[in-house]
Design an enzyme around this catalytic site. Structure first.
Site, PDB file in Angstrom:
ATOM      1  CE  LYS A 198      88.363  50.821  67.279  1.00  0.00           C
ATOM      2  NZ  LYS A 198      87.377  51.383  68.172  1.00  0.00           N
ATOM      3  CD1 TRP A 214      84.677  50.283  73.246  1.00  0.00           C
ATOM      4  CD2 TRP A 214      85.708  52.139  73.918  1.00  0.00           C
ATOM      5  NE1 TRP A 214      85.999  50.164  72.925  1.00  0.00           N
ATOM      6  CE2 TRP A 214      86.660  51.288  73.323  1.00  0.00           C
ATOM      7  CE3 TRP A 214      86.138  53.374  74.424  1.00  0.00           C
ATOM      8  CZ2 TRP A 214      88.013  51.624  73.219  1.00  0.00           C
ATOM      9  CZ3 TRP A 214      87.491  53.716  74.314  1.00  0.00           C
ATOM     10  CH2 TRP A 214      88.395  52.843  73.717  1.00  0.00           C
ATOM     11  CG  ASP A 232      80.540  54.351  70.293  1.00  0.00           C
ATOM     12  OD1 ASP A 232      80.947  54.254  69.119  1.00  0.00           O
ATOM     13  OD2 ASP A 232      81.286  54.225  71.285  1.00  0.00           O
TER      14      ASP A 232
HETATM   15  C1  LIG Z   1      87.497  52.170  69.575  1.00  0.00           C
HETATM   16  C2  LIG Z   1      86.199  52.565  70.146  1.00  0.00           C
HETATM   17  C3  LIG Z   1      86.008  53.804  70.797  1.00  0.00           C
HETATM   18  C4  LIG Z   1      87.131  54.778  71.013  1.00  0.00           C
HETATM   19  O1  LIG Z   1      87.407  55.455  69.877  1.00  0.00           O
HETATM   20  P1  LIG Z   1      88.505  56.629  69.830  1.00  0.00           P
HETATM   21  O2  LIG Z   1      88.353  57.113  68.441  1.00  0.00           O
HETATM   22  O3  LIG Z   1      89.829  55.983  70.114  1.00  0.00           O
HETATM   23  O4  LIG Z   1      88.148  57.627  70.857  1.00  0.00           O
HETATM   24  C5  LIG Z   1      84.750  54.111  71.254  1.00  0.00           C
HETATM   25  N1  LIG Z   1      83.709  53.267  71.097  1.00  0.00           N
HETATM   26  C6  LIG Z   1      83.858  52.064  70.501  1.00  0.00           C
HETATM   27  C7  LIG Z   1      82.668  51.154  70.353  1.00  0.00           C
HETATM   28  C8  LIG Z   1      85.093  51.681  70.005  1.00  0.00           C
HETATM   29  O5  LIG Z   1      85.251  50.497  69.396  1.00  0.00           O
END
Ligand SMILES: *Cc1c(COP(=O)(O)O)cnc(C)c1O
Length: 356
Positions: free
Chosen positions: A190, A99, A166
Site C-alpha cells: 500500500k 481486515w 495492523d
Molecule cells: C491490504 C490490507 C491487508 C491485507 O494484506 P495482504 O498483504 O494482502 O494479506 C490487511 N490489512 C489492511 C489494513 C490492508 O489494507
C-alpha cells in the site's frame, strides 16, 4: 494522457522506487547480474536488508529493544502469527472493518476473543471511541487505517495491555510513537513496495510467553534470530522497499509526509463536502482516512455512479471504484501521490458537476 493512480493496493509508488528497482533488475550492485538472480546471502543483498532495517528504525524512531522483520505471507498471515505467538487465554480486538474481522476470525481459533467495540452497525463508517480496553487480556489489536471504508485511527492509543496494530495502509504516513505498541505489522503493497514483503516491528520481550509449539516459519523468534534470513526472503520487494525508505528520508521524513498527507486529504474532503453530486462515506471528519478517501453519489444522484467512473477514467483517473463492500468511490492518496494528482481529480469532480 497522464494517468493518475488511485488504486488502493497494490498502489502508487515513488518514481524513484520504480526506476531504481528497474535498474537493479537489469544489474544489481555492479555484480553484472540481475537482482532477481543473486543469492539472498550475498554480501551485497545483506547490505540491502541491513540498510532497510536501519532506515525503518530511523524514520519511525524505533527503540533498540524492538526487532524489524521482513517476511512473506502478507498482513493476512500476521492475523494468524499474532495469536500463535502471543495468545494465551484471551485477547481483545477492535472491529473496524473487513481486515479487523479477518484478524478476529483467526484469533478465535486460539481462545476467547473480546471484541471491545465495533462500527459494523453503520457499515464501518466511523471509529468507535466509547470503549474500555480490558486489562485481563494478552493483547489488544487494532487496524489503524481501514483501507476499504476510509476510516483511520489518527492517534497512538494508550493501552494497559500490549497494543498490536495492523498498519498495512498507513505506515509511514505520519510519525508514530512506536513505544506505545508491542507489534506493528503490514503488507508493503500500500505505501512501501510491491506486493510480497510484510514488515513486522516487534518488541522483543513480549515473546516467549506462550506454551504451545510454534512451527518454525510461524515463530517470530526464528526470524528475529536469523535476521529475516531463515528462508529466502522476498528479495525484489525488499530492495524496492529500501528505495521508498530512501525517498522518504530524502523528502524530509515522516513529519513532512504527514503535513503533505493532511493537505492532500483536506482539499479532497473539502471538495466532496462542497460538491452537490457527492457525499463522504465518513460523516465525522475526525475519523476520515488520509490515505483512502471513500465517497458516494449524493442523495438524488445515485444513478450517476457509473457515469462518474467512466467520466473520470476517461480523464486518466485510474482505480477510483470503491471496494464492493463499501460501494461508490475510493481515491487512495498514499505517500507517493503528488498533490497535483489530487488537484487534477478535484477538477474532474467539478467538471462532472458542471455538465450534470
Ligand atoms: C491490504 C490490507 C491487508 C491485507 O494484506 P495482504 O498483504 O494482502 O494479506 C490487511 N490489512 C489492511 C489494513 C490492508 O489494507
Amino acid at each position: 494522457m497522464k494517468k493518475h493512480n488511485f488504486y488502493a493496493g497494490p498502489s502508487i509508488l515513488p518514481q524513484y522506487t520504480i526506476d531504481n528497482t528497474a535498474k537493479a533488475i537489469h544489474e544489481f550492485a555492479d555484480m553484472g547480474l540481475s537482482l532477481m538472480e543473486i543469492s539472498h546471502r550475498s554480501k551485497q543483498f545483506i547490505a540491502v536488508v541491513e540498510e532497510a532495517q536501519t532506515l525503518f528504525r530511523e524514520l519511525l524512531n524505533i527503540p533498540e529493544d524492538y526487532s524489524v522483520l521482513f517476511l512473506g505471507g502478507g498482513a493476512s498471515l500476521q492475523f494468524a502469527m499474532i495469536p500463535f505467538n502471543l495468545f494465551n487465554k484471551k485477547a481483545a480486538y477492535l472491529n473496524t472493518g473487513v481486515w479487523s474481522k479477518k484478524a478476529i476470525k483467526e484469533a478465535k481459533m486460539f481462545g476467547e476473543v473480546n471484541v471491545v467495540a465495533s462500527s459494523e452497525d453503520k457499515n464501518f463508517s466511523y471509529i468507535p471511541r466509547d470503549y474500555k480496553i480490558p486489562t485481563d487480556v494478552d493483547y489488544f489489536h487494532i487496524t489503524t487505517n481501514n483501507t476499504i471504508y476510509g476510516t483511520e485511527i489518527l492517534e497512538d492509543l494508550d493501552s494497559p495491555v500490549p497494543l498490536i496494530a495492523d498498519m498495512s495502509s498507513d505506515i509511514f504516513s505520519r510519525p508514530i510513537d512506536v513505544k506505545k505498541y508491542a507489534v506493528i505489522y503490514g503488507g508493503a503493497q500500500k505505501n512501501l513496495a510491491p506486493a510480497g514483503v510484510t514488515f513486522v516491528i516487534i518488541k522483543n520481550d513480549i515473546l516467549g510467553k506462550v506454551e504451545r509449539q510454534i512451527p518454525s516459519m510461524l515463530n517470530y523468534k526464528t526470524h528475529i534470530d536469523k535476521e529475516s534470513m531463515f528462508n529466502t526472503p522476498p528479495v525484489v520487494p525488499i530492495f524496492a522497499a529500501l528505495q521508498t525508505l530512501k525517498w522518504l528520508k530524502e523528502k524530509g521524513g515522516l513529519a513532512v509526509m504527514e503535513k503533505l498527507n493532511i493537505e492532500k486529504a483536506e482539499i479532497l474532503y473539502k471538495e466532496i463536502d462542497r460538491n452537490k453530486m457527492f457525499k463522504s462515506n465518513v460523516p465525522n471528519p475526525k475519523d476520515r482516512s488520509r490515505m483512502n478517501v471513500c465517497f458516494v453519489m449524493n442523495d438524488g444522484f445515485e444513478d450517476k455512479e457509473k457515469a462518474f467512473i467512466d467520466f473520470a477514467t476517461a480523464k486518466g483517473m485510474i482505480g477510483i471504484k470503491g471496494h464492493r463492500d463499501a460501494g461508490g468511490f475510493r481515491a487512495s492518496i498514499y505517500n507517493a501521490m503528488p498533490i497535483e494528482s489530487v488537484k487534477a481529480f478535484i477538477e474532474v469532480m467539478q467538471e462532472f458537476e458542471k455538465q450534470a
